[in-house]
Design an enzyme around this catalytic site. Structure first.
Site, short mmCIF file in Angstrom:
data_model
loop_
_atom_site.label_atom_id
_atom_site.label_comp_id
_atom_site.label_asym_id
_atom_site.label_seq_id
_atom_site.Cartn_x
_atom_site.Cartn_y
_atom_site.Cartn_z
N VAL A 11 -66.67 -20.63 93.63
CA VAL A 11 -65.65 -20.39 93.91
C VAL A 11 -65.70 -20.83 95.62
O VAL A 11 -64.78 -21.55 96.05
CB VAL A 11 -65.19 -18.97 93.80
CG1 VAL A 11 -64.18 -18.58 95.08
CG2 VAL A 11 -64.75 -18.97 92.51
N THR A 122 -63.78 -11.56 92.85
CA THR A 122 -63.25 -10.69 91.99
C THR A 122 -63.86 -9.36 92.12
O THR A 122 -64.98 -8.97 91.62
CB THR A 122 -63.12 -11.17 90.59
OG1 THR A 122 -62.65 -12.42 90.61
CG2 THR A 122 -62.37 -10.28 89.56
N LEU A 253 -53.47 -20.23 73.60
CA LEU A 253 -53.19 -19.74 72.08
C LEU A 253 -54.06 -20.87 71.25
O LEU A 253 -53.53 -20.98 70.14
CB LEU A 253 -51.63 -19.94 71.92
CG LEU A 253 -50.83 -18.72 72.46
CD1 LEU A 253 -49.68 -18.77 71.81
CD2 LEU A 253 -51.58 -17.58 71.69
N CYS A 263 -66.19 -15.33 84.06
CA CYS A 263 -65.06 -14.52 84.59
C CYS A 263 -64.74 -13.56 83.36
O CYS A 263 -64.72 -12.48 83.49
CB CYS A 263 -63.93 -15.21 85.14
SG CYS A 263 -64.37 -16.15 86.65
P1 NAD Z 1 -71.49 -18.14 91.84
O1 NAD Z 1 -72.49 -17.36 91.22
O2 NAD Z 1 -71.45 -19.56 91.72
O3 NAD Z 1 -71.78 -18.17 93.67
C1 NAD Z 1 -72.02 -17.05 94.16
C2 NAD Z 1 -72.81 -17.56 95.55
O4 NAD Z 1 -73.14 -16.46 96.49
C3 NAD Z 1 -74.27 -17.91 95.20
O5 NAD Z 1 -74.47 -19.16 95.52
C4 NAD Z 1 -75.19 -16.98 95.88
O6 NAD Z 1 -76.45 -17.24 96.14
C5 NAD Z 1 -74.36 -16.63 97.21
N1 NAD Z 1 -74.59 -15.14 97.73
C6 NAD Z 1 -74.91 -13.98 97.32
N2 NAD Z 1 -75.14 -13.21 98.27
C7 NAD Z 1 -74.90 -13.89 99.34
C8 NAD Z 1 -74.96 -13.60 100.83
N3 NAD Z 1 -75.18 -12.10 101.29
N4 NAD Z 1 -74.84 -14.34 101.74
C9 NAD Z 1 -74.49 -15.63 101.45
N5 NAD Z 1 -74.59 -16.06 100.02
C10 NAD Z 1 -74.50 -15.10 99.16
O7 NAD Z 1 -70.55 -17.45 91.63
P2 NAD Z 1 -68.89 -17.90 91.59
O8 NAD Z 1 -68.71 -18.55 90.12
O9 NAD Z 1 -68.60 -18.81 92.62
O10 NAD Z 1 -68.14 -16.64 91.65
C11 NAD Z 1 -67.73 -16.13 92.78
C12 NAD Z 1 -66.77 -15.06 92.88
O11 NAD Z 1 -65.51 -15.44 92.46
C13 NAD Z 1 -67.00 -13.87 91.48
O12 NAD Z 1 -66.56 -12.60 91.98
C14 NAD Z 1 -66.20 -14.39 90.45
O13 NAD Z 1 -65.81 -13.47 89.66
C15 NAD Z 1 -65.00 -14.95 91.31
N6 NAD Z 1 -64.28 -16.16 90.69
C16 NAD Z 1 -64.98 -17.06 90.01
C17 NAD Z 1 -64.26 -18.05 89.35
C18 NAD Z 1 -64.96 -19.04 88.52
O14 NAD Z 1 -64.33 -19.94 87.80
N7 NAD Z 1 -66.22 -19.34 88.62
C19 NAD Z 1 -62.76 -18.18 89.46
C20 NAD Z 1 -62.03 -17.00 90.15
C21 NAD Z 1 -62.95 -16.10 90.62
#
Ligand code: NAD
Length: 438
Positions: A11, A122, A253, A263
């Site tokens: 994200v 999220t 569907l 997610c």
């Molecule tokens: P991810 O694990 O790919 O990325 C998270 C990143 O945050 C990691 O690289 C981690 O090293 C970094 N991180 C953690 N703590 C940190 C800090 N204190 N400082 C700097 N960096 C830090 O996760 P993601 O898939 O990108 O998801 C992130 C959020 O977005 C989640 O809450 C997820 O539910 C939500 N989300 C994800 C998607 C999806 O398709 N992946 C879609 C919508 C929403």
């Protein structure tokens, strides 16, 4: 606008690159030094179509940069997004908010002027209140507002989703956050993307309600598929028949092996926990979670049954490992449970995935990997299609059959029709389809 994105994963990196492409000045921060080093060298730590070109273009234009140092850029930012992970907390199923709160503490210490802090991760209802409390406690002199702006992008189509969203949801409690958030999304306003400003708690809940509804829809059609198998109906046609009703809609569907990914599994579980905590249980979602969990292992039983009830010592080719096509994300992929159950039962698994094999290796134990779908079929007693990558949509079925020891295709995504599989000399088992199909 000066934007800082904390967390440069699926994200954070996509959002950061897209904001830069809108013309903003964006710094993406991550505490994973390897990730930042790779980005600085021009590499991309994840597979997402089009992301390499978008990042390269905006780095070259001087609008996008990467760092592990949060403090400097946050001090100069107008808007700081928190895009860190919120995985399931071990033991109780709640969202683990330690990364969000950790980021909030670090941001607090670095603030120098009025800044809008935005949760893009999220996060359960009330997290914005807690972020606000943490920032105030850590830095009582800080001038800030906390907003919620959940992200709805889908991996595999993330850039398109981000740039042409169905809607943007922004939750605010402090009116001072409105102007900067409008500025951040100005190019999308001009594109007439609907922007919904609401209260913070409502915004937080919208994200969970959306994901829970989609997970419910998938689970609904999966159960209908099971019934189709029992009564000789075809779930593909049931989906079409109900999806053409505008009140229902045709998306989500498609019957399959159960939802997975980064997610739906964690978000449905976290919503169930939030609802229980507030003495307002969401029984439909509780059931959705339970039905989906059972389904993944049931798929391994389906394969076993199709192979005559015993897979010990037999070779099974698996096509597709990631939780969906066009990503390398293996989080909660149905393939994990399916492969595990098959190897537990003594099968030899040989898998192929166009992008997911590196991420899969630490998760799948002792299996073999192939370099193509045809190689996965070599000498196999069955071929199981788990993820519907485009590369698997036009396979030469005769060529596959000729390589197999036993010509059985178990198609968990209904990519092929029973008739075309049979015409190629393959025995076919799909999801929710009658045996004798036209
Ligand atoms: P991810 O694990 O790919 O990325 C998270 C990143 O945050 C990691 O690289 C981690 O090293 C970094 N991180 C953690 N703590 C940190 C800090 N204190 N400082 C700097 N960096 C830090 O996760 P993601 O898939 O990108 O998801 C992130 C959020 O977005 C989640 O809450 C997820 O539910 C939500 N989300 C994800 C998607 C999806 O398709 N992946 C879609 C919508 C929403």
């Amino acid at each position: 606008m000066r934007i800082v994105m904390i967390g440069s994963g699926y994200v954070g990196l996509v959002s950061g690159a897209c904001f830069a492409d809108f013309g903003h000045e964006v710094v993406c921060v991550d505490k994973d030094e390897g990730k930042i080093a790779k980005l600085r060298e021009g590499g991309i730590p994840i597979f997402e179509p089009g992301l390499d070109a978008l990042v390269a273009k905006n780095v070259a234009a001087g609008r996008l940069s990467f760092t592990t140092d949060l403090a400097g850029p946050v001090g100069e930012a107008d808007v700081v997004f928190i895009g860190v992970g919120t995985p399931t907390r071990r033991g109780d199923g709640h969202a683990d908010l330690s990364y969000v709160y950790g980021a909030a503490r670090e941001i607090a210490s670095a603030l120098k002027k009025f800044t809008v802090i935005v949760t893009k991760s999220t996060v359960p209802v009330g997290t914005g209140d807690e972020v606000e409390r943490i920032v105030r406690e850590t830095n009582p002199a800080a001038d800030f507002a906390v907003a919620s702006n959940p992200e709805f992008l889908r991996e595999g189509a993330a850039i398109e989703d981000f740039k042409r969203p169905d809607r943007i949801v922004v939750g605010i409690e402090d009116e001072r956050a409105r102007g900067p958030m409008e500025q951040v999304y100005r190019p999308l306003y001009l594109n007439k993307s609907p922007v919904l400003f609401t209260r913070r708690r409502t915004s937080e809940l919208i994200k969970y309600a959306a994901n829970a509804f989609l997970a419910l829809k998938i689970t609904f059609i999966n159960e209908i598929a099971d019934l189709c198998e029992k009564v000789g109906a075809d779930v593909q046609e049931v989906s079409r028949g109900i999806g053409l009703d505008n009140r229902i809609g045709s998306k989500f569907l498609h019957a399959g092996p159960g939802y997975g990914g980064s997610c739906f599994p964690k978000d449905t579980l976290a919503l169930v926990k939030t609802a229980q905590d507030h003495d307002s249980p969401l029984r439909l979602i509780e059931t959705t979670v339970a039905v989906n969990d059972q389904r993944k292992r049931a798929m391994a039983r389906k394969v076993t049954a199709a192979m005559g009830g015993d897979v010990r010592g037999r070779t099974i080719g698996v096509l597709g490992l990631t939780f969906k096509p066009n990503t390398d994300d293996m989080r909660e992929a149905p393939a994990i449970s399916i492969v595990q159950a098959l190897t537990d039962a003594g099968a030899k698994v040989r898998a192929y995935d166009p992008e997911g094999m590196e991420a899969a290796k630490p998760l799948l134990g002792d299996i073999d990997y192939a370099e193509s779908a045809y190689q996965a079929a070599e000498g196999a007693d069955a071929l199981v299609l788990v993820t519907e990558w485009d590369a698997f949509r036009a396979l030469d079925l005769k060529r596959l059959r000729d390589r197999m020891a036993n010509p059985l295709l178990v198609d968990l995504r209904n990519v092929y029709s029973p008739a075309e599989a049979r015409a190629a000399g393959l025995d076919y088992v799909g999801i929710g389809r009658p045996d004798a199909e036209h």
